[in-house]
Design an enzyme around this catalytic site. Structure first.
Site, short mmCIF file in Angstrom:
data_model
loop_
_atom_site.label_atom_id
_atom_site.label_comp_id
_atom_site.label_asym_id
_atom_site.label_seq_id
_atom_site.Cartn_x
_atom_site.Cartn_y
_atom_site.Cartn_z
CG ASN A 166 -1.64 1.13 1.48
OD1 ASN A 166 -1.95 2.13 0.58
ND2 ASN A 166 -2.27 1.31 2.60
CD GLU A 179 -2.93 5.51 6.88
OE1 GLU A 179 -2.77 5.33 5.66
OE2 GLU A 179 -1.91 4.84 7.85
N GLY A 239 2.42 2.26 10.83
CA GLY A 239 3.27 3.20 10.79
C GLY A 239 3.92 3.37 11.96
CB SER A 258 5.25 -2.08 12.33
OG SER A 258 4.80 -0.63 12.26
CD GLU A 265 -3.40 -2.87 7.53
OE1 GLU A 265 -2.44 -2.97 6.64
OE2 GLU A 265 -4.05 -1.65 7.05
CG HIS A 306 -5.86 1.71 5.25
ND1 HIS A 306 -5.17 2.63 6.23
CD2 HIS A 306 -4.83 0.88 5.31
CE1 HIS A 306 -4.08 2.48 6.39
NE2 HIS A 306 -3.58 1.32 5.94
CE LYS A 319 -0.22 2.94 4.81
NZ LYS A 319 -0.05 2.86 6.26
P1 PGA Z 1 2.55 0.09 7.70
O1 PGA Z 1 1.22 0.16 6.93
O2 PGA Z 1 3.41 -1.04 7.12
O3 PGA Z 1 3.54 1.44 7.21
O4 PGA Z 1 2.64 0.03 9.05
C1 PGA Z 1 0.56 -0.89 6.77
C2 PGA Z 1 -0.73 -0.20 6.25
O5 PGA Z 1 -1.33 0.78 6.62
O6 PGA Z 1 -1.56 -0.84 5.31
#
Ligand code: PGA
Length: 256
Positions: free
Chosen positions: A9, A99, A175, A215, A169, A97, A11
């Site tokens: 992803n 976010e 993140g 992560s 997740e 997601h 982003k």
């Molecule tokens: P990250 O993001 O690997 O940077 O933690 C994962 C995601 O949001 O899909």
């Protein structure tokens, strides 16, 4: 045997020239050493879908978008439809997601509408669920995730479920550099399968691909991916460099 998937992803990263470069680097690595056990999906921003689609045209890489709007078309300034991402080459779409839930106030109803519309348009869905740190600390993980799965998949038939991949997740792991331990993730993945059995159809849970996200890095991928109920990863930060994403793909090849 469930499908194994490593998805990236991107982003809100990568201009078009940067996106082309990253996709080319990854394609070259995979051409040299094609993954035998997993499917690799990349999800660039909308603006880069078409150009990345050209780069990966004759490769095994598959393309996904990070969102769609819940209506087919209309006066929705700034939104992007399922048909638009399809025409730009996407076959997959990430929906729900954390976010999107957090910054754009997407709720279970919105997410359910998007999932249904994606399926109607013959897109495959990566449906994200996960609890916040507060919720975990209050022992609410299963309530929250169970609720997200129940409402997000409302009205979805067993046949439709074949085109849905779930990504667990935990919000506190996204993140932050702080991943769930393999055991923590495994426990929730197994729970999601039970929920699917209860909600959709007996024994359907064991057929659904469930990814872990939050992560995931080359250093922790193997431990996570080796868990029996973890069928792959949804990777954010570590997919922005071909090298680290490729290492995660290789970790999967080792343990799947
Ligand atoms: P990250 O993001 O690997 O940077 O933690 C994962 C995601 O949001 O899909």
């Amino acid at each position: 045997m469930r499908k194994k998937i490593i998805a990236g992803n991107w982003k809100m990263h990568k201009t078009n020239p940067e996106a082309i470069r990253l996709a080319e680097q990854l394609r070259k690595k995979l051409e040299k050493n094609p993954p035998q056990k997993s499917k690799v999906i990349i999800c660039p921003p909308f603006t880069a879908l078409s150009v990345v689609s050209e780069v990966i045209k004759y490769s095994s890489l598959e393309l996904g978008a990070q969102n769609i709007f819940w209506e087919e078309e209309g006066a929705y300034t700034g939104e992007i439809s399922a048909k638009m991402i399809k025409s730009a080459g996407a076959r997959w779409v990430i929906i729900g997601h954390s976010e999107r839930r957090k910054y754009f106030k997407e709720d279970e109803n919105t997410i359910n509408k998007k999932i249904r519309l994606a399926l109607q348009n013959k897109l495959k869905v990566i449906f994200c669920v996960g609890e916040t740190l507060e919720e975990r600390e209050q022992n609410l993980t299963k309530d929250i995730v169970g609720n997200q799965v129940e409402w997000g998949l409302k009205g979805i038939t067993p046949a439709e479920l074949k085109n849905i991949v779930i990504a667990y997740e935990p919000v506190w792991a996204i993140g932050t550099g702080k991943n769930a331990t393999p055991e923590q993730a495994e426990e929730v993945h197994a729970f999601i399968r039970d929920i699917l059995d209860a909600l959709i159809e007996d024994n359907v849970g064991e057929t659904v691909t469930i990814l872990y996200g939050g992560s995931v890095k080359p250093e922790n991928a193997e431990g996570l991916l080796a868990q029996p109920d973890i069928d792959g990863a949804l990777v954010g930060g570590a997919c922005l460099k071909a090298d680290s994403f490729y290492k995660i793909i290789q970790a999967g090849e080792k343990v799947f």
